[in-house]
Design a protein around this motif. Structure first.
Motif, PDB file in Angstrom:
ATOM      1  N   ARG A  14       0.848  -1.207   0.000  1.00 55.35           N
ATOM      2  CA  ARG A  14       0.000   0.000   0.000  1.00 55.35           C
ATOM      3  C   ARG A  14       0.881   1.253   0.000  1.00 55.35           C
ATOM      4  NH1 ARG A  14      -1.452  -0.537   6.358  1.00 55.35           N
ATOM      5  NH2 ARG A  14       0.177   0.888   7.089  1.00 55.35           N
ATOM      6  N   ILE A  16       3.090   4.539  -0.401  1.00 52.42           N
ATOM      7  CA  ILE A  16       4.184   4.938  -1.298  1.00 52.42           C
ATOM      8  C   ILE A  16       4.768   3.712  -2.001  1.00 52.42           C
ATOM      9  CG2 ILE A  16       6.533   5.892  -1.351  1.00 52.42           C
ATOM     10  CD1 ILE A  16       5.652   7.762   0.992  1.00 52.42           C
ATOM     11  N   ASP A  35       5.849  -7.270   1.383  1.00 53.43           N
ATOM     12  CA  ASP A  35       5.220  -6.668   2.570  1.00 53.43           C
ATOM     13  C   ASP A  35       5.111  -7.763   3.632  1.00 53.43           C
ATOM     14  OD1 ASP A  35       3.502  -3.714   2.557  1.00 53.43           O
ATOM     15  OD2 ASP A  35       3.384  -4.999   4.316  1.00 53.43           O
ATOM     16  N   ASP A  61       9.156 -10.147   6.769  1.00 54.37           N
ATOM     17  CA  ASP A  61       9.484  -9.042   7.668  1.00 54.37           C
ATOM     18  C   ASP A  61      10.924  -8.624   7.355  1.00 54.37           C
ATOM     19  OD1 ASP A  61      10.328  -7.450   9.778  1.00 54.37           O
ATOM     20  OD2 ASP A  61       9.440  -8.720  11.333  1.00 54.37           O
ATOM     21  N   VAL A  62      11.122  -7.384   6.924  1.00 54.48           N
ATOM     22  CA  VAL A  62      12.462  -6.943   6.499  1.00 54.48           C
ATOM     23  C   VAL A  62      13.482  -6.953   7.643  1.00 54.48           C
ATOM     24  CG1 VAL A  62      11.649  -5.569   4.534  1.00 54.48           C
ATOM     25  CG2 VAL A  62      11.913  -4.469   6.789  1.00 54.48           C
ATOM     26  N   ASN A  88      11.606   0.789   1.367  1.00 54.17           N
ATOM     27  CA  ASN A  88      10.472   1.680   1.658  1.00 54.17           C
ATOM     28  C   ASN A  88       9.686   1.277   2.899  1.00 54.17           C
ATOM     29  OD1 ASN A  88       8.065   3.553   0.646  1.00 54.17           O
ATOM     30  ND2 ASN A  88       7.194   1.513   0.994  1.00 54.17           N
ATOM     31  N   SER A 139      14.018   8.087   3.165  1.00 52.24           N
ATOM     32  CA  SER A 139      14.271   8.869   4.375  1.00 52.24           C
ATOM     33  C   SER A 139      12.993   9.670   4.643  1.00 52.24           C
ATOM     34  CB  SER A 139      15.502   9.762   4.172  1.00 52.24           C
ATOM     35  OG  SER A 139      15.741  10.539   5.313  1.00 52.24           O
ATOM     36  N   TYR A 152      11.863   7.886  15.020  1.00 51.81           N
ATOM     37  CA  TYR A 152      11.726   7.937  13.557  1.00 51.81           C
ATOM     38  C   TYR A 152      12.731   8.922  12.935  1.00 51.81           C
ATOM     39  CZ  TYR A 152       9.006   8.410   9.141  1.00 51.81           C
ATOM     40  OH  TYR A 152       8.587   8.434   7.832  1.00 51.81           O
ATOM     41  N   LYS A 156      15.545   7.932  10.271  1.00 46.46           N
ATOM     42  CA  LYS A 156      15.547   8.515   8.928  1.00 46.46           C
ATOM     43  C   LYS A 156      16.829   9.304   8.655  1.00 46.46           C
ATOM     44  CE  LYS A 156      11.700   6.960   7.192  1.00 46.46           C
ATOM     45  NZ  LYS A 156      11.799   5.811   6.261  1.00 46.46           N
ATOM     46  N   GLY A 183       8.149  14.792   2.162  1.00 42.44           N
ATOM     47  CA  GLY A 183       7.406  15.578   3.145  1.00 42.44           C
ATOM     48  C   GLY A 183       6.085  14.862   3.388  1.00 42.44           C
ATOM     49  N   ILE A 185       2.979  12.991   2.661  1.00 42.65           N
ATOM     50  CA  ILE A 185       2.383  12.210   1.578  1.00 42.65           C
ATOM     51  C   ILE A 185       1.097  11.560   2.103  1.00 42.65           C
ATOM     52  CG2 ILE A 185       2.755  10.375  -0.146  1.00 42.65           C
ATOM     53  CD1 ILE A 185       4.808  12.685  -0.367  1.00 42.65           C
ATOM     54  N   THR A 187      -1.064   8.927   2.834  1.00 42.69           N
ATOM     55  CA  THR A 187      -1.072   7.461   2.941  1.00 42.69           C
ATOM     56  C   THR A 187      -1.680   7.082   4.295  1.00 42.69           C
ATOM     57  OG1 THR A 187       1.039   7.244   4.106  1.00 42.69           O
ATOM     58  CG2 THR A 187       1.154   7.328   1.699  1.00 42.69           C
ATOM     59  N   MET A 189      -0.048   6.038   6.680  1.00 40.17           N
ATOM     60  CA  MET A 189       0.847   6.504   7.744  1.00 40.17           C
ATOM     61  C   MET A 189       0.443   7.896   8.239  1.00 40.17           C
ATOM     62  SD  MET A 189       5.013   6.684   7.756  1.00 40.17           S
ATOM     63  CE  MET A 189       5.326   4.939   7.943  1.00 40.17           C
TER      64      MET A 189
HETATM   65  P1  NAP Z   1       2.348   2.941   5.005  1.00 40.22           P
HETATM   66  O1  NAP Z   1       1.153   3.319   4.195  1.00 40.22           O
HETATM   67  O2  NAP Z   1       2.191   2.730   6.466  1.00 40.22           O
HETATM   68  O3  NAP Z   1       2.993   1.657   4.328  1.00 40.22           O
HETATM   69  C1  NAP Z   1       4.128   1.042   4.884  1.00 40.22           C
HETATM   70  C2  NAP Z   1       4.097  -0.412   4.490  1.00 40.22           C
HETATM   71  O4  NAP Z   1       5.270  -1.046   5.068  1.00 40.22           O
HETATM   72  C3  NAP Z   1       2.881  -1.156   5.050  1.00 40.22           C
HETATM   73  O5  NAP Z   1       2.280  -1.933   4.037  1.00 40.22           O
HETATM   74  C4  NAP Z   1       3.476  -2.012   6.151  1.00 40.22           C
HETATM   75  O6  NAP Z   1       2.823  -3.249   6.353  1.00 40.22           O
HETATM   76  C5  NAP Z   1       4.875  -2.279   5.593  1.00 40.22           C
HETATM   77  N1  NAP Z   1       5.774  -2.747   6.647  1.00 40.22           N
HETATM   78  C6  NAP Z   1       5.867  -2.298   7.937  1.00 40.22           C
HETATM   79  N2  NAP Z   1       6.784  -2.987   8.601  1.00 40.22           N
HETATM   80  C7  NAP Z   1       7.300  -3.905   7.754  1.00 40.22           C
HETATM   81  C8  NAP Z   1       8.266  -4.922   7.873  1.00 40.22           C
HETATM   82  N3  NAP Z   1       8.917  -5.130   9.023  1.00 40.22           N
HETATM   83  N4  NAP Z   1       8.551  -5.700   6.797  1.00 40.22           N
HETATM   84  C9  NAP Z   1       7.889  -5.511   5.625  1.00 40.22           C
HETATM   85  N5  NAP Z   1       6.955  -4.554   5.458  1.00 40.22           N
HETATM   86  C10 NAP Z   1       6.652  -3.767   6.501  1.00 40.22           C
HETATM   87  O7  NAP Z   1       3.509   4.032   4.868  1.00 40.22           O
HETATM   88  P2  NAP Z   1       3.889   5.069   3.700  1.00 40.22           P
HETATM   89  O8  NAP Z   1       3.362   6.386   4.109  1.00 40.22           O
HETATM   90  O9  NAP Z   1       3.582   4.516   2.368  1.00 40.22           O
HETATM   91  O10 NAP Z   1       5.470   5.134   3.924  1.00 40.22           O
HETATM   92  C11 NAP Z   1       6.407   4.451   3.101  1.00 40.22           C
HETATM   93  C12 NAP Z   1       7.814   4.915   3.466  1.00 40.22           C
HETATM   94  O11 NAP Z   1       7.920   6.324   3.252  1.00 40.22           O
HETATM   95  C13 NAP Z   1       8.184   4.677   4.921  1.00 40.22           C
HETATM   96  O12 NAP Z   1       9.549   4.329   5.019  1.00 40.22           O
HETATM   97  C14 NAP Z   1       7.926   6.028   5.549  1.00 40.22           C
HETATM   98  O13 NAP Z   1       8.672   6.186   6.721  1.00 40.22           O
HETATM   99  C15 NAP Z   1       8.357   6.956   4.440  1.00 40.22           C
HETATM  100  N6  NAP Z   1       7.772   8.294   4.529  1.00 40.22           N
HETATM  101  C16 NAP Z   1       6.414   8.498   4.477  1.00 40.22           C
HETATM  102  C17 NAP Z   1       5.919   9.799   4.552  1.00 40.22           C
HETATM  103  C18 NAP Z   1       4.442  10.113   4.489  1.00 40.22           C
HETATM  104  O14 NAP Z   1       4.084  11.294   4.636  1.00 40.22           O
HETATM  105  N7  NAP Z   1       3.580   9.165   4.268  1.00 40.22           N
HETATM  106  C19 NAP Z   1       6.798  10.878   4.693  1.00 40.22           C
HETATM  107  C20 NAP Z   1       8.158  10.640   4.765  1.00 40.22           C
HETATM  108  C21 NAP Z   1       8.637   9.343   4.666  1.00 40.22           C
HETATM  109  P3  NAP Z   1       1.626  -3.385   7.444  1.00 40.22           P
HETATM  110  O15 NAP Z   1       0.500  -2.635   6.855  1.00 40.22           O
HETATM  111  O16 NAP Z   1       1.364  -4.852   7.499  1.00 40.22           O
HETATM  112  O17 NAP Z   1       2.145  -2.794   8.708  1.00 40.22           O
END
Ligand code: NAP
Length: 251
Positions: A14, A16, A35, A61-62, A88, A139, A152, A156, A183, A185, A187, A189
Motif C-alpha cells: 500500500r 508509497i 510486505d 518481515d524486512v 520503503n 528517508s 523515527y 531517517k 514531506g 504524503i 497514505t 501513515m
Molecule cells: P504505510 O502506508 O504505512 O505503508 C508502509 C508499508 O510497510 C505497510 O504496508 C506495512 O505493512 C509495511 N511494513 C511495515 N513494517 C514492515 C516490515 N517489518 N517488513 C515488511 N513490510 C513492513 O507508509 P507510507 O506512508 O507509504 O510510507 C512508506 C515509506 O515512506 C516509509 O519508510 C515512511 O517512513 C516513508 N515516509 C512516508 C511519509 C508520508 O508522509 N507518508 C513521509 C516521509 C517518509 P503493514 O500494513 O502490514 O504494517
C-alpha cells in the motif's frame, strides 16, 4: 533496456511502496512486491499484471535476517536477479521522548535501519556481479528533527548516512545509492498520525498544505516519480544524494 530487470520494493502492499511498485512496472521492470502479509501484496501484483507487467508477491518481515535471505533468493529465482532495491517499508511509533518506550524505539530502528541493512546486504551481490544496480532508500523530512518522533527522526537521519556509505562502497561496481526524503504524503501513515492527534484526515491535509510552498500535500505518485529517476539508466552519475520531495525547500 534490452532484457527485463528486476526491481524489489519493500512495504509495497500500500501507500508509497505500492505507487513505486506500479511505476517501476510501467518503466519496464519486473517487480517483487514485498510486505509483511503476502496476501496483502496480491492486489498490487494483480494491477501490475493487468497492465501487462510482471510481478511477484513476497511476504516477509524486512527485520528478519533469515526471511530476508530466503525471500531475496526466491525473487532471484522466480523473477530474476535484483537490479533495483527500494527500501520503503516503514512504521511509526510516535511519542514525546519522556513517554517513548524502549520497545517503540527498537521497533522503529528494526524496520527502518536493520531492515534496510538486511535487504541491501542480501541484494548487493546480484548487483555487483551484474555490474549494475540502483538502491533507493526512503528517508523523510523528519530526519531534520520532528517533535514526537525521536525514534523515527533518528532512523531517517541514519538512512541518509547509510545511503552515502553505500554510494562510496558500491560505486565502483556500477551500483548507485540515493535517498528520497518525502514531506507530507497522503497514505495510511499520515492518516494514522491524524487519528492519533484526534484530527479529521481532510482537515489534517488542509492544515499541512497551508504550510507547503506548492500549496498541496503529496501523493505516492510524487515519490514514485523520483524513484523512477534514480532507478533509470540515465541516473548512473547521481549517487549518495538525498532528494527532499516535499513541495518546497528543505535541508
Ligand atoms: P504505510 O502506508 O504505512 O505503508 C508502509 C508499508 O510497510 C505497510 O504496508 C506495512 O505493512 C509495511 N511494513 C511495515 N513494517 C514492515 C516490515 N517489518 N517488513 C515488511 N513490510 C513492513 O507508509 P507510507 O506512508 O507509504 O510510507 C512508506 C515509506 O515512506 C516509509 O519508510 C515512511 O517512513 C516513508 N515516509 C512516508 C511519509 C508520508 O508522509 N507518508 C513521509 C516521509 C517518509 P503493514 O500494513 O502490514 O504494517
Amino acid at each position: 533496456m534490452t532484457t527485463t530487470r528486476t526491481a524489489v520494493v519493500t512495504g509495497a502492499a500500500r501507500g508509497i511502496g505500492a505507487g513505486v511498485a506500479k511505476r517501476l512496472a510501467e518503466d519496464g521492470f519486473a517487480v517483487a512486491v514485498i510486505d509483511l502479509d503476502e496476501a496483502a501484496c496480491k492486489p498490487v501484483v494483480e494491477q501490475i499484471e493487468a497492465a501487462g507487467g510482471k510481478a511477484l508477491a513476497v511476504g516477509l518481515d524486512v527485520s528478519d535476517e533469515q526471511a530476508v535471505q530466503a525471500g531475496v533468493a526466491r525473487i532471484a529465482e522466480g523473477l530474476g536477479a535484483p537490479a533495483v532495491l527500494v527500501n520503503n517499508a516503514g512504521v511509526i511509533r510516535d511519542n514525546l521522548l519522556f513517554k517513548m518506550s524502549a520497545a517503540d524505539w527498537d521497533t522503529v530502528m528494526a524496520v527502518h535501519l536493520r531492515g534496510s541493512f538486511l535487504m541491501t546486504r542480501a541484494v548487493q551481490g546480484y548487483m555487483t556481479e551484474a555490474g549494475w544496480g540502483r538502491i533507493v532508500n526512503l528517508s523523510s523530512t523528519s530526519a531534520l528533527g520532528n517533535r514526537g518522533q525521536a525514534n523515527y527522526a533518528a532512523a531517517k537521519a541514519g538512512i541518509q548516512g547509510f545511503t552515502k556509505t553505500l554510494a562510496l562502497e558500491l560505486g565502483r561496481f556500477g551500483v548507485t545509492a540515493n535517498a528520497i526524503a518525502p514531506g507530507f504524503i497522503e497514505t495510511e501513515m499520515t492518516a494514522e498520525t491524524a487519528r492519533r492527534i484526534g484530527m479529521d484526515f481532510e482537515d489534517f491535509k488542509r492544515a499541512a498544505a497551508s504550510q507547503i510552498p506548492v500549496a498541496r500535500t503529496g501523493k505516492p505518485e510524487d515519490i514514485a516519480h523520483a524513484v523512477s529517476f534514480f532507478a533509470g539508466e540515465g541516473a548512473g552519475f547521481v549517487s549518495g544524494q538525498v532528494l527532499y520531495v516535499a513541495g518546497g525547500p528543505k535541508a
